[in-house]
Write a protein that holds these residues in place. Sequence first.
Motif, mmCIF file in Angstrom:
data_model
loop_
_atom_site.group_PDB
_atom_site.id
_atom_site.type_symbol
_atom_site.label_atom_id
_atom_site.label_comp_id
_atom_site.label_asym_id
_atom_site.label_seq_id
_atom_site.Cartn_x
_atom_site.Cartn_y
_atom_site.Cartn_z
ATOM 1 N N THR A 241 0.801 -1.228 0.000
ATOM 2 C CA THR A 241 0.000 0.000 0.000
ATOM 3 C C THR A 241 0.831 1.273 0.000
ATOM 4 O O THR A 241 0.269 2.359 -0.170
ATOM 5 C CB THR A 241 -0.919 0.036 1.230
ATOM 6 O OG1 THR A 241 -0.123 0.030 2.416
ATOM 7 C CG2 THR A 241 -1.868 -1.149 1.230
ATOM 8 N N GLY A 242 2.125 1.162 0.164
ATOM 9 C CA GLY A 242 2.952 2.347 0.347
ATOM 10 C C GLY A 242 3.445 2.970 -0.944
ATOM 11 O O GLY A 242 3.122 2.548 -2.058
ATOM 12 N N ASP A 243 4.250 3.984 -0.778
ATOM 13 C CA ASP A 243 4.867 4.721 -1.878
ATOM 14 C C ASP A 243 5.894 3.830 -2.570
ATOM 15 O O ASP A 243 6.643 3.104 -1.925
ATOM 16 C CB ASP A 243 5.540 5.968 -1.302
ATOM 17 C CG ASP A 243 6.160 6.855 -2.357
ATOM 18 O OD1 ASP A 243 5.878 6.646 -3.550
ATOM 19 O OD2 ASP A 243 6.927 7.756 -1.972
ATOM 20 N N SER A 244 5.937 3.877 -3.875
ATOM 21 C CA SER A 244 6.849 3.006 -4.622
ATOM 22 C C SER A 244 8.212 3.638 -4.867
ATOM 23 O O SER A 244 9.016 3.100 -5.622
ATOM 24 C CB SER A 244 6.202 2.615 -5.956
ATOM 25 O OG SER A 244 6.006 3.774 -6.749
ATOM 26 N N ALA A 245 8.494 4.761 -4.217
ATOM 27 C CA ALA A 245 9.774 5.443 -4.440
ATOM 28 C C ALA A 245 10.954 4.607 -3.968
ATOM 29 O O ALA A 245 12.007 4.602 -4.597
ATOM 30 C CB ALA A 245 9.773 6.796 -3.736
ATOM 31 N N HIS A 246 10.798 3.893 -2.880
ATOM 32 C CA HIS A 246 11.886 3.090 -2.310
ATOM 33 C C HIS A 246 11.440 1.643 -2.175
ATOM 34 O O HIS A 246 11.697 0.993 -1.149
ATOM 35 C CB HIS A 246 12.304 3.644 -0.948
ATOM 36 C CG HIS A 246 12.761 5.059 -0.991
ATOM 37 N ND1 HIS A 246 13.959 5.432 -1.536
ATOM 38 C CD2 HIS A 246 12.160 6.200 -0.581
ATOM 39 C CE1 HIS A 246 14.086 6.746 -1.449
ATOM 40 N NE2 HIS A 246 13.010 7.243 -0.876
ATOM 41 N N LEU A 247 10.804 1.130 -3.191
ATOM 42 C CA LEU A 247 10.230 -0.209 -3.128
ATOM 43 C C LEU A 247 11.298 -1.288 -2.935
ATOM 44 O O LEU A 247 11.097 -2.230 -2.182
ATOM 45 C CB LEU A 247 9.413 -0.500 -4.395
ATOM 46 C CG LEU A 247 8.634 -1.809 -4.389
ATOM 47 C CD1 LEU A 247 7.628 -1.812 -3.252
ATOM 48 C CD2 LEU A 247 7.960 -2.029 -5.720
ATOM 49 N N GLY A 248 12.453 -1.148 -3.581
ATOM 50 C CA GLY A 248 13.518 -2.143 -3.445
ATOM 51 C C GLY A 248 14.001 -2.279 -2.016
ATOM 52 O O GLY A 248 14.174 -3.395 -1.507
ATOM 53 N N VAL A 249 14.199 -1.150 -1.355
ATOM 54 C CA VAL A 249 14.645 -1.163 0.040
ATOM 55 C C VAL A 249 13.550 -1.752 0.930
ATOM 56 O O VAL A 249 13.820 -2.553 1.835
ATOM 57 C CB VAL A 249 15.027 0.260 0.505
ATOM 58 C CG1 VAL A 249 15.330 0.285 1.987
ATOM 59 C CG2 VAL A 249 16.201 0.779 -0.298
ATOM 60 N N ALA A 250 12.303 -1.392 0.673
ATOM 61 C CA ALA A 250 11.194 -1.897 1.478
ATOM 62 C C ALA A 250 11.056 -3.408 1.346
ATOM 63 O O ALA A 250 10.869 -4.112 2.339
ATOM 64 C CB ALA A 250 9.897 -1.204 1.060
ATOM 65 N N VAL A 251 11.163 -3.913 0.131
ATOM 66 C CA VAL A 251 11.050 -5.358 -0.083
ATOM 67 C C VAL A 251 12.230 -6.081 0.560
ATOM 68 O O VAL A 251 12.066 -7.139 1.174
ATOM 69 C CB VAL A 251 10.932 -5.682 -1.584
ATOM 70 C CG1 VAL A 251 11.073 -7.170 -1.836
ATOM 71 C CG2 VAL A 251 9.604 -5.172 -2.129
ATOM 72 N N ALA A 252 13.411 -5.511 0.452
ATOM 73 C CA ALA A 252 14.588 -6.128 1.069
ATOM 74 C C ALA A 252 14.426 -6.204 2.586
ATOM 75 O O ALA A 252 14.758 -7.229 3.205
ATOM 76 C CB ALA A 252 15.844 -5.347 0.714
#
Length: 131
Positions: free
Chosen positions: A41-52
């Motif tokens: 649901t969050g912002d996709s600006a830092h999606l790689g870091v969030a998924v990691a």
Amino acid sequence: MTGEKASIDNPAALMWAVRLLFLECAALAGLTFWLVVLDVTGDSAHLGVAVALTVFAALGVAAIFFVARGLARRTRGARGPAIVVQLFTIATGGFLVQVGPLWLGVVLILLGVLTALLIVLPSSTRALGID
């Protein structure tokens, strides 16, 4: 003699340490679920870091689960990793004491210290076959 044998076979300290480790595992699983919700649901600006971060938390859940299961099965080699998990719990609590929320940091520090003490008590050590 029978009561003494039963307490050595099933030491309360070790069983409580296992329960607390499973509690830590469940809490981290809840945090991992919350991170998945934020990833979706969050912002996709830092999606790689969030998924990691989410994957790292999920790996932590698996690691703590296997350490707790190893202690429950009285695997001699599970004691060291269980202590390392508690050191990470105490360190996380120390960080939270500094940046907040203070109450959660204190709870984590107390949980880590209590679980580590239960793991290294003589009855737990005897049950693991270390002494």
